[in-house]
Design a protein around this motif. Structure first.
Motif, PDB file in Angstrom:
ATOM      1  N   PRO A 145      -2.106   0.412  10.824  1.00 55.06           N
ATOM      2  CA  PRO A 145      -3.083   0.478  11.918  1.00 55.06           C
ATOM      3  C   PRO A 145      -3.743  -0.870  12.195  1.00 55.06           C
ATOM      4  O   PRO A 145      -4.101  -1.157  13.346  1.00 55.06           O
ATOM      5  N   GLU A 146      -3.897  -1.703  11.160  1.00 53.43           N
ATOM      6  CA  GLU A 146      -4.495  -3.025  11.343  1.00 53.43           C
ATOM      7  C   GLU A 146      -3.536  -4.019  11.987  1.00 53.43           C
ATOM      8  O   GLU A 146      -3.948  -5.141  12.324  1.00 53.43           O
ATOM      9  N   HIS A 147      -2.273  -3.629  12.149  1.00 62.69           N
ATOM     10  CA  HIS A 147      -1.260  -4.536  12.695  1.00 62.69           C
ATOM     11  C   HIS A 147      -0.734  -4.074  14.050  1.00 62.69           C
ATOM     12  O   HIS A 147       0.370  -4.463  14.453  1.00 62.69           O
ATOM     13  N   LEU A 148      -1.506  -3.256  14.732  1.00 54.60           N
ATOM     14  CA  LEU A 148      -1.097  -2.796  16.061  1.00 54.60           C
ATOM     15  C   LEU A 148      -1.401  -3.876  17.080  1.00 54.60           C
ATOM     16  O   LEU A 148      -2.238  -3.743  17.971  1.00 54.60           O
ATOM     17  N   GLN A 149      -0.672  -4.962  16.929  1.00 56.57           N
ATOM     18  CA  GLN A 149      -0.757  -6.113  17.826  1.00 56.57           C
ATOM     19  C   GLN A 149       0.482  -6.947  17.531  1.00 56.57           C
ATOM     20  O   GLN A 149       0.692  -7.330  16.380  1.00 56.57           O
ATOM     21  N   TRP A 150       1.304  -7.189  18.535  1.00 63.52           N
ATOM     22  CA  TRP A 150       2.587  -7.845  18.283  1.00 63.52           C
ATOM     23  C   TRP A 150       2.546  -9.337  18.602  1.00 63.52           C
ATOM     24  O   TRP A 150       3.556  -9.932  18.886  1.00 63.52           O
ATOM     25  N   TRP A 151       1.369  -9.909  18.547  1.00 64.41           N
ATOM     26  CA  TRP A 151       1.252 -11.361  18.631  1.00 64.41           C
ATOM     27  C   TRP A 151       0.272 -11.798  17.552  1.00 64.41           C
ATOM     28  O   TRP A 151      -0.562 -11.010  17.088  1.00 64.41           O
ATOM     29  N   LEU A 152       0.396 -13.039  17.141  1.00 57.15           N
ATOM     30  CA  LEU A 152      -0.475 -13.558  16.102  1.00 57.15           C
ATOM     31  C   LEU A 152      -1.643 -14.300  16.735  1.00 57.15           C
ATOM     32  O   LEU A 152      -1.560 -14.757  17.875  1.00 57.15           O
ATOM     33  N   PRO A 153      -2.748 -14.404  15.992  1.00 58.08           N
ATOM     34  CA  PRO A 153      -3.881 -15.161  16.532  1.00 58.08           C
ATOM     35  C   PRO A 153      -3.452 -16.551  16.996  1.00 58.08           C
ATOM     36  O   PRO A 153      -2.702 -17.255  16.321  1.00 58.08           O
ATOM     37  N   GLY A 154      -3.884 -16.930  18.181  1.00 56.03           N
ATOM     38  CA  GLY A 154      -3.503 -18.214  18.761  1.00 56.03           C
ATOM     39  C   GLY A 154      -2.302 -18.142  19.672  1.00 56.03           C
ATOM     40  O   GLY A 154      -2.040 -19.088  20.423  1.00 56.03           O
ATOM     41  N   GLN A 155      -1.559 -17.029  19.612  1.00 58.81           N
ATOM     42  CA  GLN A 155      -0.406 -16.856  20.492  1.00 58.81           C
ATOM     43  C   GLN A 155      -0.799 -16.088  21.749  1.00 58.81           C
ATOM     44  O   GLN A 155      -1.837 -15.426  21.795  1.00 58.81           O
ATOM     45  N   ARG A 156       0.045 -16.182  22.764  1.00 57.05           N
ATOM     46  CA  ARG A 156      -0.172 -15.389  23.969  1.00 57.05           C
ATOM     47  C   ARG A 156       0.066 -13.915  23.661  1.00 57.05           C
ATOM     48  O   ARG A 156       0.973 -13.553  22.908  1.00 57.05           O
ATOM     49  N   ALA A 157      -0.738 -13.061  24.261  1.00 56.05           N
ATOM     50  CA  ALA A 157      -0.575 -11.629  24.062  1.00 56.05           C
ATOM     51  C   ALA A 157       0.762 -11.166  24.628  1.00 56.05           C
ATOM     52  O   ALA A 157       1.221 -11.657  25.671  1.00 56.05           O
ATOM     53  N   ARG A 158       1.382 -10.241  23.934  1.00 52.99           N
ATOM     54  CA  ARG A 158       2.618  -9.657  24.437  1.00 52.99           C
ATOM     55  C   ARG A 158       2.669  -8.193  24.011  1.00 52.99           C
ATOM     56  O   ARG A 158       2.054  -7.791  23.025  1.00 52.99           O
ATOM     57  N   ARG A 159       3.416  -7.409  24.752  1.00 57.09           N
ATOM     58  CA  ARG A 159       3.496  -5.988  24.452  1.00 57.09           C
ATOM     59  C   ARG A 159       4.383  -5.746  23.246  1.00 57.09           C
ATOM     60  O   ARG A 159       5.146  -6.618  22.804  1.00 57.09           O
ATOM     61  N   SER A 160       4.313  -4.555  22.717  1.00 51.24           N
ATOM     62  CA  SER A 160       5.129  -4.197  21.564  1.00 51.24           C
ATOM     63  C   SER A 160       6.594  -4.118  21.970  1.00 51.24           C
ATOM     64  O   SER A 160       6.914  -3.888  23.147  1.00 51.24           O
ATOM     65  N   PRO A 161       7.518  -4.286  21.012  1.00 50.98           N
ATOM     66  CA  PRO A 161       8.935  -4.191  21.341  1.00 50.98           C
ATOM     67  C   PRO A 161       9.461  -2.765  21.334  1.00 50.98           C
ATOM     68  O   PRO A 161      10.646  -2.546  21.557  1.00 50.98           O
ATOM     69  N   LEU A 162       8.593  -1.777  21.110  1.00 52.23           N
ATOM     70  CA  LEU A 162       9.059  -0.402  21.031  1.00 52.23           C
ATOM     71  C   LEU A 162       9.441   0.121  22.411  1.00 52.23           C
ATOM     72  O   LEU A 162       8.782  -0.170  23.415  1.00 52.23           O
ATOM     73  N   THR A 163      10.509   0.891  22.438  1.00 54.52           N
ATOM     74  CA  THR A 163      10.930   1.530  23.680  1.00 54.52           C
ATOM     75  C   THR A 163      10.032   2.728  23.966  1.00 54.52           C
ATOM     76  O   THR A 163       9.324   3.217  23.081  1.00 54.52           O
ATOM     77  N   PRO A 164      10.034   3.237  25.193  1.00 55.00           N
ATOM     78  CA  PRO A 164       9.248   4.447  25.483  1.00 55.00           C
ATOM     79  C   PRO A 164       9.582   5.607  24.551  1.00 55.00           C
ATOM     80  O   PRO A 164       8.685   6.340  24.125  1.00 55.00           O
ATOM     81  N   THR A 165      10.868   5.760  24.248  1.00 57.32           N
ATOM     82  CA  THR A 165      11.244   6.838  23.339  1.00 57.32           C
ATOM     83  C   THR A 165      10.636   6.621  21.959  1.00 57.32           C
ATOM     84  O   THR A 165      10.119   7.558  21.330  1.00 57.32           O
ATOM     85  N   GLN A 166      10.690   5.403  21.465  1.00 50.71           N
ATOM     86  CA  GLN A 166      10.114   5.126  20.151  1.00 50.71           C
ATOM     87  C   GLN A 166       8.608   5.351  20.133  1.00 50.71           C
ATOM     88  O   GLN A 166       8.059   5.891  19.175  1.00 50.71           O
ATOM     89  N   ILE A 167       7.938   4.953  21.200  1.00 54.71           N
ATOM     90  CA  ILE A 167       6.493   5.168  21.275  1.00 54.71           C
ATOM     91  C   ILE A 167       6.183   6.658  21.297  1.00 54.71           C
ATOM     92  O   ILE A 167       5.319   7.155  20.555  1.00 54.71           O
ATOM     93  N   ASP A 168       6.886   7.406  22.165  1.00 52.05           N
ATOM     94  CA  ASP A 168       6.637   8.842  22.236  1.00 52.05           C
ATOM     95  C   ASP A 168       6.926   9.529  20.905  1.00 52.05           C
ATOM     96  O   ASP A 168       6.183  10.425  20.476  1.00 52.05           O
TER      97      ASP A 168
END
Length: 813
Positions: free
Chosen positions: A522-545
């Motif tokens: 839960p503490e890692h629900l962010q797919w960019w590191l501090p100092g990097q540009r924000a980006r969405r997760s690599p999960l597909t819609p099926t994986q998210i659902d």
């Protein structure tokens, strides 16, 4: 610090077979601990160690908590006709020593043993006494462990205070006849490191539990020491952040630790029991052994003199203040030379103040972070000093002792993280390290000779209760614990903690919860590191659902279980199960709903606003759930729990607060379910029977488990039938090879008889490592494309510790 051969160790009462020690009804020649509204008096010797008197008083309190029957702990002779409990340490209890001399108590396997004990029924121990229950320890901690073993067996959880687990009620208690032997422990020094206490333990102590001391002090440590003894641990590294008063600043703390027979140590960054951030009062740049040797040496010498009378585990070496790099030298050779001088001076202080035979003083050296590189570059550590190997801060041990290191008289140990503040992203909130990973890595360490010191960084202690239990159970008795799977461990733990018909259901929820959080904390629900540009997760819609549906299923199961929880267990259930499970589920729904809002607001604003409302609802629910922590147990934990990130400190190591849409921009209608998309085909590694040289570890990885290589020539083979061309990748857990630390895994992937040599570098700090510990996965693409048809894929590795999770097939890009 060599470990003596194990004595006969009976199954502990933490396993189902242990129920034979204490029962609610008499059996042949059993001892009536409490029966007929009368409980046995508890006898100890005033000449025994202070911890024995404390344990005796606790046993009386525990018997009362279980049965409602009052008894007393006393040093006076028992009344004729009674059946007392006699508690004592060999050589420190006159009654027990008399039984030994009379041949009524066989202690030959206790003499000279480390932290071992017997629980035995003795017939006619003295004139006028029909029987006695004798708890005898080889040393002061052995005696205390024996008492708390009995307490646990009658139904008092080690977490009775820290997690509000109520005692199990029994109208009567009877102890099975015979002699029950325990110990010595598998690991000599075992315990915890309180760390990163800024957001939980410290504010709670300062505002709720111990305001008179302004934070963590004797009241908090007394409760911690009680827990340690009940978990059969013996070592504590105290809290050491800026917010906390240094442990040794208050002399009552060290005296209290000694009264509880707790061995005090200090972290890898705090040599010689010194808390640098709170105790070094000179200018920070003066903490430099190259330029201010006399000042630093006097600083250390003062602590050695004040604490020489206590049992301590002395950390040698030096780093900068507050876990920063060593100063005073710029090159590896210069730093090694500096540490050579540091070792010599520190050991001279110990010899002068504690024991001229310095090799008899427990000492350790933790080659943490860049210091491990210095060790690998040739730093020589005195042979009698324990080398305590670090993990990579995420539960994967970086280095295991090799053959030469296993021959060192000081042996080896492990410094392991169940909580962490640092790069690439911290995890400080919910205690999600799976017991399967703890067991896998720590048994690897034990089997490769790391048996002298095990310390777990537990953060605020709560809510890492399950992980702490798993870690310390192993440290006490590896052989009894290594055979448990994650599922059986959790079933046992929930049965001991909650009992009843719901315990197996709770265990199943927790088992699935750990698997989901291994995929992403839960503490890692962010797919960019501090100092990097924000980006969405690599999960597909099926994986998210799929992921959100799995969390929804956990919550639905909790909703069915919770009404059946007895009111007396409600607080414990909330702290140990409901809060972490619900908070993780809500954190995932909040993150992915907010992500979907952001990615669809331009193209599908109506749908996006429904996702926005879902994100806001989840955020509100997390905050309400966290506020509830302030009210449970009569407000006992007010100020303890904070969702991550709790504030804007250490932002370079923590996720950013999630940006949520304003209330006026959302639609409270339920969000839609997205249509499935094409995802890769998965072949779980465990879909074949493991040959000799591989072992299956249930609960580890993304399926039902993972395959772990023991090292050698054995291979795993998978038969595939494809209808379209496919690319192949293998997914492994980010473990490190045994015996070598940061190096590489070497494996051969043979497809239809054509081998591919694959090298997987393992270097902490590089991008692959960062991605690996956040995903708990390393994905390794295999060259080429598989054409339609039947194929055989064979995977072999001679490296111990390779953890194969799955094979993935996907359409070529």
């Amino acid at each position: 610090m060599r470990i003596t051969p194990l004595l006969l160790i009976l199954t502990l009462l933490t396993t189902p077979a242990a129920a034979q020690l204490a029962t609610g009804h008499p059996t042949k020649n059993s001892f009536p601990l409490a029966a007929g509204n009368t409980a046995a008096p508890i006898l100890h010797d005033p000449a025994d160690h202070p911890v024995v008197a404390r344990a005796a008083a606790d046993l009386a309190s525990d018997i009362r908590a279980v049965t409602g029957i009052t008894t007393t702990a006393t040093t006076t002779a028992p009344i004729p006709g009674t059946r007392p409990v006699i508690i004592g340490t060999l050589g420190r209890n006159r009654t027990i020593d008399a039984l030994v001399r009379a041949g009524k108590l066989d202690v030959h396997r206790l003499r000279g043993a480390w932290e071992s004990f017997l629980i035995t029924v003795v017939r006619r121990p003295a004139p006028g006494l029909p029987a006695a229950l004798v708890i005898v320890g080889s040393d002061r901690r052995g005696t205390a462990f024996g008492v708390y073993e009995l307490s646990q067996s009658i139904g008092v959880s080690p977490w009775h205070w820290w997690a509000d687990v109520p005692a199990k009620h029994h109208a009567a208690l009877h102890i099975a006849a015979g002699t029950h032997r325990f110990g010595p422990p598998s690991v000599k020094y075992r315990g915890v490191f309180l760390n990163d206490e800024d957001w939980g333990l410290h504010p709670w102590a300062a505002r709720t539990f111990e305001p008179e001391n302004g934070g963590i002090g004797p009241k908090t440590y007394e409760r911690l020491f009680d827990l340690m003894l009940r978990l059969k641990a013996n070592t504590v590294w105290p809290a050491m952040h800026h917010v906390s008063a240094p442990f040794n600043r208050n002399p009552a703390n060290a005296k209290l630790a000694d009264d509880y027979a707790i061995v005090m140590g200090s972290s890898h960054a705090e040599p010689m029991l010194r808390d640098n951030v709170g105790e070094w009062t000179d200018a920070p740049d003066r903490f430099n052994y190259a330029t201010n040797r006399d000042g630093v040496r006097a600083y250390w010498d003062e602590r050695v003199r004040t604490n020489a009378r206590y049992e301590s585990l002395w950390t040698l070496g030096m780093r900068g203040i507050h876990d920063s790099g060593i100063v005073g030298a710029d090159t590896p050779a210069g730093k090694i030379d500096l540490l050579d001088r540091v070792f010599a001076d520190q050991r001279a202080m110990l010899a002068a103040n504690i024991d001229p035979q310095v090799d008899r003083i427990p000492q350790m050296f933790v080659p943490y972070k860049e210091v491990l590189d210095l060790y690998r570059a040739g730093l020589k550590v005195p042979d009698d000093v324990t080398l305590v190997w670090p993990d990579d801060n995420f539960g994967y041990i970086r280095q295991f002792p090799n053959a030469a290191e296993r021959r060192r008289s000081g042996g080896s140990g492990i410094y392991y993280h169940l909580s962490y503040l640092g790069a690439p992203l911290s995890y400080l909130w919910l205690g999600t390290t799976p017991p399967a990973l703890i067991r896998t890595e720590m048994t690897r360490a034990f089997d490769q000779g790391a048996r002298s010191v095990w310390i777990a960084n537990v953060g605020d202690l709560k809510p890492a209760e399950i992980g702490v239990t798993a870690f310390l159970d192993l440290a006490w008795n590896v052989e009894a614990s290594r055979t448990q799977t994650q599922a059986t461990f959790l079933a046992d733990w929930t049965a001991r903690t909650f009992g009843g018909k719901t315990s197996q259901q709770i265990a199943d929820v927790l088992n699935r919860w750990y698997t989901l959080n291994l995929e992403r904390r839960p503490e890692h629900l962010q797919w960019w590191l501090p100092g990097q540009r924000a980006r969405r997760s690599p999960l597909t819609p099926t994986q998210i659902d799929t992921r959100l549906a799995a969390f929804d299923a956990l919550v639905a199961d909790l909703d069915r279980i919770e009404p059946a929880i007895p009111p007396a267990q409600a607080d414990a259930f909330f702290e140990l199960v409901a809060y972490p499970v619900r908070a993780a589920a809500l954190a995932n729904r909040r993150y992915f709903a907010a992500e979907r809002y952001a990615t669809t607001i331009d193209a599908q604003p109506a749908i996006a606003r429904r996702w926005g409302a879902d994100a806001n609802r989840s955020d509100t629910a997390i905050k309400a759930l966290t506020r509830r922590f302030d009210t449970i147990a009569g407000g006992k934990w007010r100020g303890f729990m904070a969702e991550e990130p709790a504030d804007n400190q250490w932002t370079s190591y923590r996720t950013v607060p999630l940006a949520l849409p304003a209330a006026g921009l959302v639609d409270d209608s339920p969000p839609p379910t997205l249509s499935p998309a094409s995802d890769p085909a998965i072949i779980e590694a465990e879909s074949v029977e493991p040959p000799q040289g591989w072992r299956f570890v249930a609960g580890l990885g993304r399926g039902t488990g993972a395959m772990i290589a023991a090292g050698g020539t054995a291979s795993l083979s998978y038969d595939l039938t494809l209808t379209t061309p496919q690319s192949l990748a293998i997914d492994i857990l980010p473990t490190f090879p045994g015996g070598g630390g940061d190096s590489a895994f070497h494996l051969t992937v043979t497809i239809d008889g054509h081998p591919h040599a694959i090298v997987i570098p393992r270097t902490t700090g590089d991008p692959a490592w960062s991605a690996g510990v956040l995903d708990n996965l390393l994905s390794v693409p295999i060259p080429g494309t598989l054409p339609p048809g039947r194929h055989r894929v064979t995977i072999a590795s001679a490296d111990e510790g390779l953890a194969l999770d799955r094979l993935r097939l996907a359409a070529p890009q």
